[in-house]
Design a protein around this motif. Structure first.
Motif, short mmCIF file in Angstrom:
data_model
loop_
_atom_site.label_atom_id
_atom_site.label_comp_id
_atom_site.label_asym_id
_atom_site.label_seq_id
_atom_site.Cartn_x
_atom_site.Cartn_y
_atom_site.Cartn_z
N LEU A 1 26.47 37.71 43.93
CA LEU A 1 26.38 39.13 44.26
C LEU A 1 26.94 39.39 45.66
O LEU A 1 26.70 38.64 46.60
CB LEU A 1 24.93 39.59 44.20
N ILE A 2 27.70 40.46 45.77
CA ILE A 2 28.31 40.83 47.05
C ILE A 2 27.46 41.91 47.70
O ILE A 2 27.29 43.00 47.15
CB ILE A 2 29.74 41.35 46.83
N ASP A 3 26.91 41.61 48.87
CA ASP A 3 26.06 42.54 49.62
C ASP A 3 26.92 43.13 50.73
O ASP A 3 27.34 42.44 51.66
CB ASP A 3 24.86 41.79 50.20
N ALA B 1 36.46 37.30 47.75
CA ALA B 1 37.49 36.62 48.54
C ALA B 1 38.38 37.60 49.29
O ALA B 1 39.09 37.21 50.22
CB ALA B 1 38.35 35.75 47.62
N ARG B 2 38.34 38.88 48.92
CA ARG B 2 39.26 39.84 49.51
C ARG B 2 38.63 40.73 50.57
O ARG B 2 39.34 41.36 51.35
CB ARG B 2 39.84 40.74 48.39
N TYR C 1 38.68 42.94 38.50
CA TYR C 1 38.77 43.40 39.88
C TYR C 1 37.59 42.90 40.71
O TYR C 1 37.78 42.32 41.79
CB TYR C 1 38.82 44.93 39.91
N THR C 2 36.37 43.12 40.25
CA THR C 2 35.20 42.72 41.03
C THR C 2 35.09 41.20 41.15
O THR C 2 34.47 40.70 42.09
CB THR C 2 33.91 43.27 40.40
N PRO D 1 43.51 46.31 32.66
CA PRO D 1 42.92 46.47 33.99
C PRO D 1 42.88 47.93 34.43
O PRO D 1 43.73 48.74 34.06
CB PRO D 1 43.87 45.65 34.89
N TYR D 2 41.88 48.24 35.25
CA TYR D 2 41.65 49.62 35.68
C TYR D 2 42.84 50.20 36.42
O TYR D 2 43.13 51.40 36.31
CB TYR D 2 40.40 49.67 36.57
#
Length: 430
Positions: free
Chosen positions: A224-226, A284-285, A278-279, A146-147
């Motif tokens: 997709l998260i806008d 949800a976060r 992560y993405t 993970p990053y």
């Protein structure tokens, strides 16, 4: 980008050749030269990698974007690991040959005369720094890690460099003080040391950082998260096609996302596709009102090249820089030259975002071509050329998967597109 790496290696090797060599001949003289050359190459490549990690603006422009700079950064890191591995082998392999009776033991003492506490510490710190470096480089190269852990590994590499630079400066031959190799060593230690301290102090990107909040967040049926942010005036000054680092969580650190709007510098828009550990959790976060830290803008994918016509190709979430460019063109009254926009997705349902794409293209004077792989197959260079006609004077702007870019680039070049007319953005920053 490899030409810069090869150029640096050649420069360092040339400085070594122009510097005083070991006295005498035979195995031990050659072994000493091998130790010095590999150590100098390792220090210089690691120093250059640290310099790129500080994200200097002047180097970003010279390398045609931060994404390209990070590609070179990775190559420099690998080169540092290889050359320092050879350095360690040149230093320790001779001991094994002596133990096997293949080489006569050399006389005690070295280029610095009798041993002392400072030299002993320099030798020990350099050896242990090498062991830690190899472990950290291997961790950095494993994409599955993970990053957030990858980021802390890079912080630790700054400490490793400082010990390595100390090792190199203390053990540098006295004859190098007035020689090109010594100048290279001192410059590399100074530049890399300054970059390492800058990183450890948390100063990277601070002059380009804004504190804001999330104004709105929406998730499309395809996931997709806008995202819309609210930033203090004057906001984010950027060109369509650039990207910025967003930090929602201090422990996770910043991640790069392309800016998907060009309408309001105080309310930049981002479209994020869940593509990793992560993405996948962001939907949800994230919530309206949440604090966010933005660093940028970065990138040279800015549609600035001249030409008779433009060909845009977006692969999946690679549509985001083109959304910003559509807004910019619409605000200017439309495109001043022909623009064909290919929007390529794996499935037809993925191409439904954004819902107003046709209207935005019409306002910008851009011709839209949708291409879903499950219905029409993959986009080929022949299909692009058949639709747009002659490639003479064309400029191609591509944002999408790397393999897709390589295939399309080679196909278009075979049809006559000049190599410098294909502009692409790297998806990976690791």
């Amino acid at each position: 980008m490899n030409r810069y790496l090869y150029g640096l290696l050649a420069l360092v090797a040339g400085a070594w050749l122009m510097s005083p060599s070991a006295n005498g001949a035979g195995f031990w003289a050659w072994r000493r030269e091998a130790v010095l050359l590999t150590g100098l190459l390792g220090l210089a490549t690691m120093s250059a990698a640290i310099l790129l990690a500080t994200r200097p603006r002047w180097l970003e422009q010279r390398l045609n974007g931060l994404d390209k700079a990070y590609g070179l950064h990775k190559s420099l890191g690998i080169a540092a690991g290889v050359t320092l591995g050879l350095h360690w082998f040149a230093e320790n392999g001779a001991k094994w040959l002596v133990q096997l009776g293949l080489v006569m033991r050399r006389a005690r003492g070295g280029p610095h005369g009798p041993e002392n506490a400072l030299i002993d510490f320099a030798k020990d710190s350099g050896e242990w720094a090498f062991y830690v470096l190899i472990a950290l480089v291997l961790v950095a190269l494993v994409q599955r890690i993970p990053y957030r852990y990858f980021r802390w590994v890079h912080k630790a590499l700054a400490v490793v460099f400082l010990f390595g630079a100390f090792h190199a400066v203390v053990l540098m031959p006295d004859s190098w003080l007035a020689a090109p190799a010594g100048w290279v060593l001192i410059v590399a230690a100074a530049v890399g040391g300054a970059g390492a301290l800058w990183s450890l102090a948390g100063r990277i990107g601070k002059t380009r950082t804004l504190q804001g909040r999330i104004e709105s967040v929406a998730v499309s049926p395809s996931g997709l998260i806008d995202l819309r942010l609210a930033l203090p005036a004057p906001g984010l000054r950027y060109r369509a096609g650039q990207f910025a680092f967003l930090k929602f969580d201090a422990l996770e650190g910043p991640h790069p996302f392309t800016i998907a709007s060009a309408d309001d510098p105080c309310r930049p828009r981002f479209v994020i596709k869940p593509l990793g550990d992560y993405t996948d959790t962001l939907a949800a976060r994230l919530a309206a009102g949440q604090a966010v830290e933005l660093e940028g803008p970065y990138g040279c994918f800015d549609f600035s090249a001249d030409g008779k016509r433009e060909i845009w190709v977006a692969g999946g979430i690679g549509i985001t820089p083109f959304l910003a460019r559509l807004d910019a063109l619409a605000a200017q009254g439309g495109a001043k030259r022909p623009v064909d926009f290919w929007y390529c997705t794996q499935q037809h349902s993925e191409a439904l975002f954004p819902a107003d794409l046709e209207a935005r293209c019409a306002r910008a004077g851009v011709t839209l071509h949708r291409m879903a792989a499950d219905c029409a197959g993959l986009l080929s260079a022949d299909r692009v050329a058949a639709t747009t006609g002659s490639l003479d004077g064309a400029r191609v702007w591509f944002c999408g998967p790397r393999g897709f870019a390589q295939t399309l680039r080679s196909g278009l070049e075979a049809l006559g597109l000049p190599r410098d007319a294909f502009h692409s953005e790297r998806f990976a920053m690791r």
